[in-house]
Design a protein around this motif. Sequence first.
Motif, PDB file in Angstrom:
ATOM      1  N   ARG A   1       7.217  -5.076  -7.343  1.00 20.63           N
ATOM      2  CA  ARG A   1       8.375  -4.301  -6.884  1.00 20.63           C
ATOM      3  C   ARG A   1       8.758  -4.667  -5.453  1.00 20.63           C
ATOM      4  N   PHE A   2       7.782  -5.099  -4.662  1.00 21.21           N
ATOM      5  CA  PHE A   2       8.034  -5.480  -3.276  1.00 21.21           C
ATOM      6  C   PHE A   2       9.156  -6.513  -3.182  1.00 21.21           C
ATOM      7  N   ASP A   3       9.219  -7.419  -4.153  1.00 16.90           N
ATOM      8  CA  ASP A   3      10.187  -8.510  -4.124  1.00 16.90           C
ATOM      9  C   ASP A   3      11.445  -8.226  -4.928  1.00 16.90           C
ATOM     10  N   GLU A   4      11.612  -7.004  -5.426  1.00 17.70           N
ATOM     11  CA  GLU A   4      12.799  -6.668  -6.207  1.00 17.70           C
ATOM     12  C   GLU A   4      13.869  -6.029  -5.328  1.00 17.70           C
ATOM     13  N   TYR A   5      15.097  -6.047  -5.854  1.00 17.90           N
ATOM     14  CA  TYR A   5      16.247  -5.477  -5.144  1.00 17.90           C
ATOM     15  C   TYR A   5      16.518  -4.060  -5.649  1.00 17.90           C
ATOM     16  N   PRO A   6      17.188  -3.232  -4.852  1.00 17.15           N
ATOM     17  CA  PRO A   6      17.416  -1.834  -5.265  1.00 17.15           C
ATOM     18  C   PRO A   6      18.051  -1.683  -6.651  1.00 17.15           C
ATOM     19  N   HIS A   7      18.994  -2.590  -7.018  1.00 18.01           N
ATOM     20  CA  HIS A   7      19.662  -2.430  -8.313  1.00 18.01           C
ATOM     21  C   HIS A   7      18.730  -2.691  -9.488  1.00 18.01           C
ATOM     22  N   GLN A   8      17.572  -3.271  -9.233  1.00 18.38           N
ATOM     23  CA  GLN A   8      16.615  -3.534 -10.303  1.00 18.38           C
ATOM     24  C   GLN A   8      15.705  -2.339 -10.578  1.00 18.38           C
ATOM     25  N   LEU A   9      15.844  -1.300  -9.779  1.00 14.16           N
ATOM     26  CA  LEU A   9      14.982  -0.125  -9.913  1.00 14.16           C
ATOM     27  C   LEU A   9      15.770   1.060 -10.446  1.00 14.16           C
ATOM     28  N   SER A  10      15.078   1.969 -11.107  1.00 16.34           N
ATOM     29  CA  SER A  10      15.699   3.210 -11.579  1.00 16.34           C
ATOM     30  C   SER A  10      15.938   4.143 -10.400  1.00 16.34           C
ATOM     31  N   GLY A  11      16.700   5.221 -10.647  1.00 17.78           N
ATOM     32  CA  GLY A  11      16.959   6.194  -9.591  1.00 17.78           C
ATOM     33  C   GLY A  11      15.684   6.801  -9.045  1.00 17.78           C
ATOM     34  N   GLY A  12      14.760   7.131  -9.927  1.00 11.49           N
ATOM     35  CA  GLY A  12      13.500   7.706  -9.481  1.00 11.49           C
ATOM     36  C   GLY A  12      12.679   6.730  -8.654  1.00 11.49           C
ATOM     37  N   MET A  13      12.684   5.443  -9.074  1.00  7.97           N
ATOM     38  CA  MET A  13      11.960   4.418  -8.324  1.00  7.97           C
ATOM     39  C   MET A  13      12.585   4.223  -6.940  1.00  7.97           C
ATOM     40  N   ARG A  14      13.913   4.220  -6.867  1.00  8.43           N
ATOM     41  CA  ARG A  14      14.566   4.057  -5.563  1.00  8.43           C
ATOM     42  C   ARG A  14      14.227   5.212  -4.636  1.00  8.43           C
ATOM     43  N   GLN A  15      14.160   6.418  -5.205  1.00 10.42           N
ATOM     44  CA  GLN A  15      13.795   7.560  -4.368  1.00 10.42           C
ATOM     45  C   GLN A  15      12.368   7.427  -3.861  1.00 10.42           C
ATOM     46  N   ARG A  16      11.477   6.891  -4.691  1.00  9.90           N
ATOM     47  CA  ARG A  16      10.097   6.665  -4.254  1.00  9.90           C
ATOM     48  C   ARG A  16      10.035   5.614  -3.150  1.00  9.90           C
ATOM     49  N   VAL A  17      10.895   4.592  -3.267  1.00  7.29           N
ATOM     50  CA  VAL A  17      10.967   3.580  -2.204  1.00  7.29           C
ATOM     51  C   VAL A  17      11.402   4.230  -0.891  1.00  7.29           C
ATOM     52  N   MET A  18      12.393   5.125  -0.964  1.00  7.16           N
ATOM     53  CA  MET A  18      12.848   5.811   0.240  1.00  7.16           C
ATOM     54  C   MET A  18      11.724   6.646   0.854  1.00  7.16           C
ATOM     55  N   ILE A  19      10.928   7.294   0.000  1.00  2.16           N
ATOM     56  CA  ILE A  19       9.805   8.090   0.499  1.00  2.16           C
ATOM     57  C   ILE A  19       8.759   7.174   1.135  1.00  2.16           C
ATOM     58  N   ALA A  20       8.477   6.030   0.473  1.00  5.84           N
ATOM     59  CA  ALA A  20       7.516   5.070   1.031  1.00  5.84           C
ATOM     60  C   ALA A  20       7.986   4.571   2.385  1.00  5.84           C
ATOM     61  N   MET A  21       9.282   4.289   2.508  1.00  2.36           N
ATOM     62  CA  MET A  21       9.833   3.815   3.776  1.00  2.36           C
ATOM     63  C   MET A  21       9.722   4.894   4.851  1.00  2.36           C
ATOM     64  N   ALA A  22      10.042   6.132   4.468  1.00  2.00           N
ATOM     65  CA  ALA A  22       9.997   7.236   5.431  1.00  2.00           C
ATOM     66  C   ALA A  22       8.577   7.493   5.928  1.00  2.00           C
ATOM     67  N   LEU A  23       7.589   7.304   5.057  1.00  6.59           N
ATOM     68  CA  LEU A  23       6.207   7.620   5.418  1.00  6.59           C
ATOM     69  C   LEU A  23       5.436   6.405   5.910  1.00  6.59           C
ATOM     70  N   SER A  24       6.095   5.257   5.982  1.00 10.96           N
ATOM     71  CA  SER A  24       5.387   4.014   6.308  1.00 10.96           C
ATOM     72  C   SER A  24       4.750   4.039   7.696  1.00 10.96           C
TER      73      SER A  24
ATOM     74  N   GLU B   1       0.835  -1.207   0.000  1.00  7.20           N
ATOM     75  CA  GLU B   1       0.000   0.000   0.000  1.00  7.20           C
ATOM     76  C   GLU B   1       0.874   1.264   0.000  1.00  7.20           C
ATOM     77  N   ALA B   2       1.984   1.232   0.762  1.00  7.82           N
ATOM     78  CA  ALA B   2       2.897   2.379   0.802  1.00  7.82           C
ATOM     79  C   ALA B   2       3.556   2.600  -0.555  1.00  7.82           C
ATOM     80  N   LEU B   3       3.950   1.508  -1.223  1.00  4.88           N
ATOM     81  CA  LEU B   3       4.541   1.627  -2.562  1.00  4.88           C
ATOM     82  C   LEU B   3       3.521   2.163  -3.557  1.00  4.88           C
ATOM     83  N   ASN B   4       2.280   1.738  -3.419  1.00  4.26           N
ATOM     84  CA  ASN B   4       1.234   2.235  -4.305  1.00  4.26           C
ATOM     85  C   ASN B   4       0.973   3.714  -4.061  1.00  4.26           C
ATOM     86  N   ARG B   5       1.063   4.134  -2.791  1.00 10.16           N
ATOM     87  CA  ARG B   5       0.826   5.536  -2.457  1.00 10.16           C
ATOM     88  C   ARG B   5       1.847   6.455  -3.109  1.00 10.16           C
ATOM     89  N   VAL B   6       3.090   5.979  -3.256  1.00 11.34           N
ATOM     90  CA  VAL B   6       4.116   6.807  -3.890  1.00 11.34           C
ATOM     91  C   VAL B   6       4.189   6.569  -5.401  1.00 11.34           C
TER      92      VAL B   6
END
Length: 331
Positions: free
Chosen positions: A152-175, A139-144
């Motif tokens: 994406r939940f089961d992927e590793y950071p290197h499989q994501l683009s820079g923008g996607m990784r930043q969104r993951v960081m935002i999702a983690m921060a707001l979780s 739900e947090a990943l969907n929100r961002v």
Amino acid sequence: MRDTSEPLLRIEGLRTVFRTHGGEITAVDGVDLSVPRGRTLGIVGESGCGKSVLSLSVMRLVAHPGRIAAGRVLLDGRDLLQVSSAEMRDVRGSQVAMIFQEPMTSLNPVHTVGFQITEAMRAHDTRASAAELRERAIEALNRVRIPAPDRRFDEYPHQLSGGMRQRVMIAMALSCKPKLLIADEPTTALDVTVQAQILDLLRDLQAETGMSIILITHDLGVVAEMADEVAVMYAGRVVERAEAGAIFGDPMHPYTLGLLGSVPRLDEERETLLAIEGSVPPPFALPKGCRFHPRCPFAAPECRSEQPPLREIVPGHSAACLRAPVEAFVA
């Protein structure tokens, strides 16, 4: 009942020092700031001015040999510098969260992004089951606005683009739904299209949750787009503070004037941009008097001997300059 007119965060006289072989150096020197509820404070300045150390001080994440030597950091009236380490761990994430500068180095490369998000959630909710945490993380990943969040939940950071990784960081921060989000250069190394998407996302999430944001950046364009209030830092100190419109429309410190003059504008024709000569002095070699005077084209003799306090020039607009406002010596 809590007074909602009071700032969510109030920083008073914060001083952070680092021990070196040559003695202690001061990276943050007597900073006073406040962040109103539901608003964005932009902190701007060149690299080396103390912005990131200030944010780490608020989170109590200053690493050895650094330490917070003085001041108070009041969150809803509670001094975070006086609580125990265990209490501070509870505060991080649940009340104050941080997005660090480079998501590729902030995310653990050997764990999936889903594991890292649920790890943050588990720290504040030990009773939730693995299935519940997975559902909340997706739900947090969907929100961002990450597409196919369950995959994406089961992927590793290197499989994501820079923008996607930043969104993951935002999702983690707001979780854990914090009251305050500290975003340290959240758009660094992103192209302008992705940068705009990240800023739009932060703005929408703020409107949705009512959180306050401290936005730390050297990019004045980002500050103009996002911030309600702005604090300009130089050599560990706040040299100007005001509403964003006042900073951009009526700067009162020569350093702010130089920063604004170095940015190209579409509504003006210039053959060359202004430049601030020299660089931010290292904390172990700070000049006497005003710390900006060696680079200031308007410096007077008294600037070399007197250290200017941050004073209110007009209501709501403060500057640390003996000769402020700028109009007094630009004309």
